[in-house]
Motif scaffolding. Structure first.
Motif, short mmCIF file in Angstrom:
data_model
loop_
_atom_site.label_atom_id
_atom_site.label_comp_id
_atom_site.label_asym_id
_atom_site.label_seq_id
_atom_site.Cartn_x
_atom_site.Cartn_y
_atom_site.Cartn_z
N UNK A 75 1.03 -1.03 0.11
CA UNK A 75 0.16 0.06 -0.06
C UNK A 75 1.08 1.35 0.21
N UNK A 76 2.04 1.01 0.54
CA UNK A 76 2.99 2.38 0.53
C UNK A 76 3.41 2.75 -0.78
N UNK A 77 3.74 1.63 -1.60
CA UNK A 77 4.54 1.68 -2.89
C UNK A 77 3.67 1.89 -4.22
N UNK A 78 2.61 1.17 -4.06
CA UNK A 78 1.61 1.07 -5.50
C UNK A 78 1.45 2.41 -5.94
N UNK A 79 0.62 3.48 -5.29
CA UNK A 79 0.56 4.67 -5.84
C UNK A 79 1.75 5.56 -6.43
#
Length: 86
Positions: free
Chosen positions: A55-59
């Motif tokens: 969730x920290x890297x996806x966007x």
């Protein structure tokens, strides 16, 4: 007064690219985290594994890939800044 947000540098390595299949694959790491990704750019679908920290890297990774997709080459090393501390 300026508020400085924490920053983390993410490092990307492109391991495979296929324009005919519409796919870019690679690795991304930031601090102690490491992920494998597959981006199907024609569908706009980004798969990131493992799930820990995804969730920290996806966007931020998605924005990076969309911005630089035509400049990325297999074997290439790239980096971008995440406006958060991982």
């Amino acid at each position: 007064m300026t508020i400085h947000r924490p920053q983390t540098t993410a490092y990307v390595r492109i391991t495979h690219q296929s324009w005919t299949q519409g796919r870019i694959e690679g690795e991304v790491r930031a601090n102690a985290y490491e992920w494998q990704f597959q981006w199907r750019f024609r569908q706009g679908h980004l798969q990131v594994e493992p799930s820990l920290g995804r969730a920290l890297i996806r966007e931020p990774l998605s924005r990076f890939l969309e911005r630089f997709d035509y400049q990325l080459e297999p074997g290439g090393d790239y980096s971008f800044t995440i406006r958060a501390k991982l």
